[in-house]
Design a protein around this motif. Structure first.
Motif, short mmCIF file in Angstrom:
data_model
loop_
_atom_site.label_atom_id
_atom_site.label_comp_id
_atom_site.label_asym_id
_atom_site.label_seq_id
_atom_site.Cartn_x
_atom_site.Cartn_y
_atom_site.Cartn_z
N UNK A 1 0.83 -1.21 0.00
CA UNK A 1 0.00 0.00 0.00
C UNK A 1 0.86 1.26 0.00
N UNK A 2 1.94 1.23 0.81
CA UNK A 2 2.83 2.38 0.89
C UNK A 2 3.51 2.61 -0.45
N UNK A 3 4.03 1.56 -1.06
CA UNK A 3 4.74 1.68 -2.33
C UNK A 3 3.80 2.12 -3.45
N UNK A 4 2.57 1.65 -3.40
CA UNK A 4 1.61 2.03 -4.43
C UNK A 4 1.26 3.50 -4.36
N UNK A 5 1.03 4.00 -3.15
CA UNK A 5 0.67 5.41 -2.99
C UNK A 5 1.88 6.30 -3.23
N UNK A 6 3.09 5.82 -2.88
CA UNK A 6 4.30 6.63 -3.06
C UNK A 6 4.55 6.96 -4.52
N UNK A 7 4.06 6.12 -5.41
CA UNK A 7 4.25 6.38 -6.83
C UNK A 7 3.50 7.62 -7.29
N UNK A 8 2.51 8.05 -6.50
CA UNK A 8 1.83 9.32 -6.75
C UNK A 8 2.65 10.42 -6.09
N UNK A 9 3.30 11.23 -6.87
CA UNK A 9 4.25 12.19 -6.33
C UNK A 9 3.62 13.04 -5.24
N UNK A 10 4.42 13.27 -4.18
CA UNK A 10 4.01 14.10 -3.05
C UNK A 10 2.73 13.56 -2.42
N UNK A 11 2.65 12.24 -2.34
CA UNK A 11 1.45 11.61 -1.79
C UNK A 11 1.33 11.87 -0.30
N UNK A 12 0.16 12.21 0.16
CA UNK A 12 -0.09 12.48 1.58
C UNK A 12 -1.11 11.48 2.09
N UNK A 13 -0.65 10.44 2.73
CA UNK A 13 -1.51 9.44 3.33
C UNK A 13 -0.84 8.95 4.59
N UNK A 14 -1.60 8.35 5.46
CA UNK A 14 -1.07 7.89 6.74
C UNK A 14 -0.89 6.38 6.71
N UNK A 15 0.36 5.94 6.92
CA UNK A 15 0.69 4.53 6.95
C UNK A 15 1.46 4.24 8.24
N UNK B 1 3.83 7.17 8.72
CA UNK B 1 4.40 7.81 7.53
C UNK B 1 3.31 8.69 6.93
N UNK B 2 3.53 10.01 6.96
CA UNK B 2 2.50 10.97 6.58
C UNK B 2 2.63 11.46 5.14
N UNK B 3 3.87 11.49 4.62
CA UNK B 3 4.04 11.99 3.25
C UNK B 3 5.29 11.37 2.64
N UNK B 4 5.17 10.91 1.41
CA UNK B 4 6.29 10.30 0.70
C UNK B 4 6.40 10.87 -0.70
N UNK B 5 7.60 10.75 -1.28
CA UNK B 5 7.83 11.13 -2.68
C UNK B 5 8.75 10.09 -3.32
#
Length: 737
Positions: A9-23, A89-93
């Motif tokens: 789930x984290x890797x999938x959402x991280x592919x969306x640049x500047x993704x803001x989700x809570x993991x 993890x609140x935000x990834x790029x």
């Protein structure tokens, strides 16, 4: 029960640049490496930090490695983010190295929140990387760097990672005795090399091979810079001796990494493919004295131009005429006769192991990240210990073996004499050098057959003493950790005021001390001198930390010691005990007042069979009385207060311990608390009563002090403040204060 987010789930959402989700993830490992400028955009005036961190996280089934944003580095430095903590993890790029067409993308954690520390994950087998993991993840290589090595977490001196084991076991080149005899006819002496270089001075000349015995081996030196392209920027130095002389040999880059764990003291080696040049500044004068008349020269061995080669020949008998190792052992009695900066060897029974103290690059004059701890060794020659400060020396496995009751041998340690106020206050300690080697032994009869030290008379005497009743008595009082102050500060205000090198004392405002305490790194310590008044104090039992008595408020405005709030950090830290502290957010101080948490108890020191406690060690003696005080130090402007611990001890004088004469218990005797704060000593034991507390209140009322205070970061938002000295300046103006 904490539910971890699946990594997919984290890797999938991280592919969306500047993704803001809570993991939610568990951090299993944090690894540090030198920042590579090629992987980071130029932010203009924002200087890149020297360190980058990779976080290995897991969902309980698989693991993955992410890069931590530089904006979050301070969480690692302060000990807030560490292994075995659960994070949101609140935000990834997704990041790329745009200069590398073959480079793989990596996930960068831009924002996170620490949920809890010391989380134990129950798994049946070792966690594996997922099927989509990059090659650098699976090969344990830094994600955001072209280099292929990690640095140890808290210093730049030790080795760390798999790269240091790649050569061990299969790179020792062996020689037959026939080949050794043939090579023997081609070698030259160190003395001849020196004469040839001095007469011709040709740095490019290729010299014949030499054979010698390793008599010294240095720690590692990491000289990497962010902008450098050197793949393995390491240096090590050995001192090799033959029948003619001795010389320093510097091993650079790949050669240093290849041979550091292979080469041992006393090995006989053949060196070929080297350059001769003037001695590198890394070799100090004291360590280079063995080289006699040629100590301004060194041999440099590199991976190319020319290609250096080292062969270990220890099993070949034809080289038995080489110099043997010489140990310069001294016991605790003879050490006092050595001058400062002398190099010697010592050994003793470990009776105290201090907590680690660390320096960031900015706070260390050498520019290296480093760490050290204090130790006490006893050898039975007298009643006081050998005090040694152990620095990082590229022997991490040996340091982990050190424990109370073991025998420690320290080679190439340096003598330091400290004279305080008069020649009668004379303090001596030793410190490790770049050539120091440590050896840990178990004090049993088999140790007398030790290959290196079995023939030493001092070593045999020490082993016999270790099983004596005197040694057992010393070990019964042994301990780990706690606050340590050595050499102790002067007990005379006049000498204390001029103790600095320039003759001027540096006094810091209390507000600045509180601010700095929230900035220092994990296990970093700083000392300050500041003016303050005592607005409140608590007397606690040193065995369990429980409050015994509390004073009334001595100064207005009222200072509530239950408040443990730092306006700078905006967070509450742990309460100091159920009877004293509070974590209730409703207790937040009003009127902009700040309070700094100043006590850590029952978690830092492990004393077998007893409760753990912080111990103030003001000399070579560490016998605390049954109480300690928590003083609330209020700034003269009444805008900030610091809770600090003060632990008076029974006696500073070594002569008292030697004679076994200790203060008697006299609950009726009076004492001057101002003298206790200035000396750190309670010469009379007291029964703690309400009348005792009232007497302390009277003596502290309307008094202004100059305090010396040590600040230490335990991590997890716990800051320790310990008073080492408190000198009465004058009475306060009651109208003003």
């Amino acid at each position: 029960m904490i539910r971890l987010t699946p990594l997919r789930n984290i890797l999938s959402v991280a592919s969306t640049q500047d993704a803001a989700s809570k993991f939610v993830s568990l951090v299993t490992e944090i690894e540090r490496y030198l920042t590579d400028v090629a992987f980071h955009d130029d932010d203009g005036d924002n200087e890149l930090p020297p360190d980058t961190f990779d976080l290995t996280v897991t969902d309980g089934s698989l693991k993955a490695k992410f890069v931590l944003s530089h904006a979050c580095n301070s969480m690692v430095h302060k000990g807030l983010l560490r292994a075995n903590c659960v994070i949101d993890i609140l935000r990834t790029t997704i990041k790329y190295n745009e200069a590398d067409v073959r480079g793989k993308p990596y996930v960068c954690i831009e924002e996170l929140h620490v949920v809890t520390n010391d989380y134990i994950l129950d798994v049946d087998q070792e966690l594996q990387f997922g099927p989509d993991a990059s090659e650098r993840e699976t090969d344990s290589l830094p994600l955001a760097s072209r280099r292929r090595y990690y640095l140890p977490m808290w210093n730049d001196v030790d080795y760390y990672g798999n790269i240091w084991d790649e050569y061990v076991g299969d790179s020792v080149v062996t020689m037959t005795e026939a080949l050794a005899l043939e090579t023997h006819n081609k070698i030259t002496k160190i003395e001849d090399i020196a004469k040839s270089f001095v007469s011709k001075g040709d740095k490019r000349k290729l010299y014949p091979p030499i054979i010698g015995r390793i008599v010294k081996k240095s720690r590692l030196s990491h000289y990497g810079k962010m902008s450098d392209k050197v793949k393995l920027p390491y240096l090590m130095t050995i001192v090799v001796a033959d029948i003619s002389s001795a010389i320093s040999i510097s091993l650079w880059s790949n050669i240093a990494v290849k041979y550091f764990k292979l080469l041992k003291i006393n090995d006989v080696i053949l060196i070929n493919g080297y350059r001769v040049r003037s001695c590198h500044e890394y070799v100090t004068k004291a360590d280079n004295e063995i080289s006699d008349g040629i100590n301004q020269l060194e041999l440099a061995v590199n991976a190319s131009n020319p290609k250096g080669n080292i062969i270990i020949l220890s099993d070949i008998n034809i080289y038995n005429n080489l110099p043997t190792l010489y140990n310069n052992f001294h016991n605790s009695l003879s050490l006092v006769n050595l001058k400062s900066n002398c190099i010697c060897d010592v050994m003793g029974l470990v009776a105290y192991v201090g907590r680690p103290y660390r320096w960031s690059r900015k706070s260390n004059p050498s520019g290296e990240m480093s760490e050290s701890f204090w130790m006490h060794l006893y050898d039975g020659s007298c009643k006081w210990p050998i005090i040694v400060r152990i620095y990082a020396i590229s022997q991490p496995e040996i340091l982990r073996e050190i424990e109370i009751g073991k025998v420690l041998i320290c080679s190439n340690v340096m003598v330091h004499h400290n004279v305080k106020s008069s020649i009668s206050n004379h303090y001596l300690h030793l410190s490790t050098t770049i050539y120091s080697q440590l050896y840990v032994r178990t004090p049993v009869s088999e140790s007398a057959k030790d290959v290196f030290f079995g023939k030493s008379i001092l070593y045999q005497q020490l082993l016999r003493w270790c099983i004596s009743d005197e040694a057992k008595q010393i070990l019964s009082n042994a301990c780990y950790g706690g606050h340590y102050c050595y050499p102790p500060s002067s007990i005379n205000l006049k000498n204390f005021m001029v103790s600095s090198d320039d003759g001027e004392i540096d006094i810091t405002a209390v507000k600045v001390v509180a601010k700095r305490a929230n900035e220092i790194h994990f296990r970093q310590s700083e000392r300050f001198k500041m003016q303050a008044i005592v607005s409140h104090f608590v007397v606690c039992n040193i065995n369990d930390g429980n409050k015994l008595f509390s004073s009334t408020v001595l100064h207005n405005p009222p200072i509530n010691p239950r408040q443990v709030y730092s306006q700078e950090s905006g967070m509450f830290s742990q309460k100091r005990s159920d009877n004293v502290g509070s974590n209730n957010p409703e207790d937040r101080p009003q009127d902009g007042q700040e309070y700094l948490y100043g006590l850590k108890i029952n978690t830092d020191v492990v004393v077998p069979g007893e409760m753990a406690l912080p111990i103030a060690i003001n000399s070579d003696r560490y016998d605390a009385i049954d109480e300690y005080w928590i003083l609330t130090l209020l700034s003269l402007n009444r805008n900030v207060a610091i809770d600090a611990i003060f632990i008076p001890i029974q006696n500073l004088d070594r002569d008292y311990r030697a004679t076994g004469t200790y203060p008697v218990d006299d609950s009726q005797a009076s004492f001057d608390i101002c003298k206790v704060l200035s000396s750190g000593v309670l010469s009379v034991k007291h029964t703690i009563t309400p009348e005792y507390v009232v007497e302390l209140e009277k003596q502290l009322q309307n008094k202004r002090f100059l305090f010396e205070i040590d600040i230490y970061n335990h991590g997890d938002s716990i800051i320790e403040a310990v008073i080492t000295r408190g000198f009465l300046i004058d009475n306060c103006d009651q109208a003003g204060i």
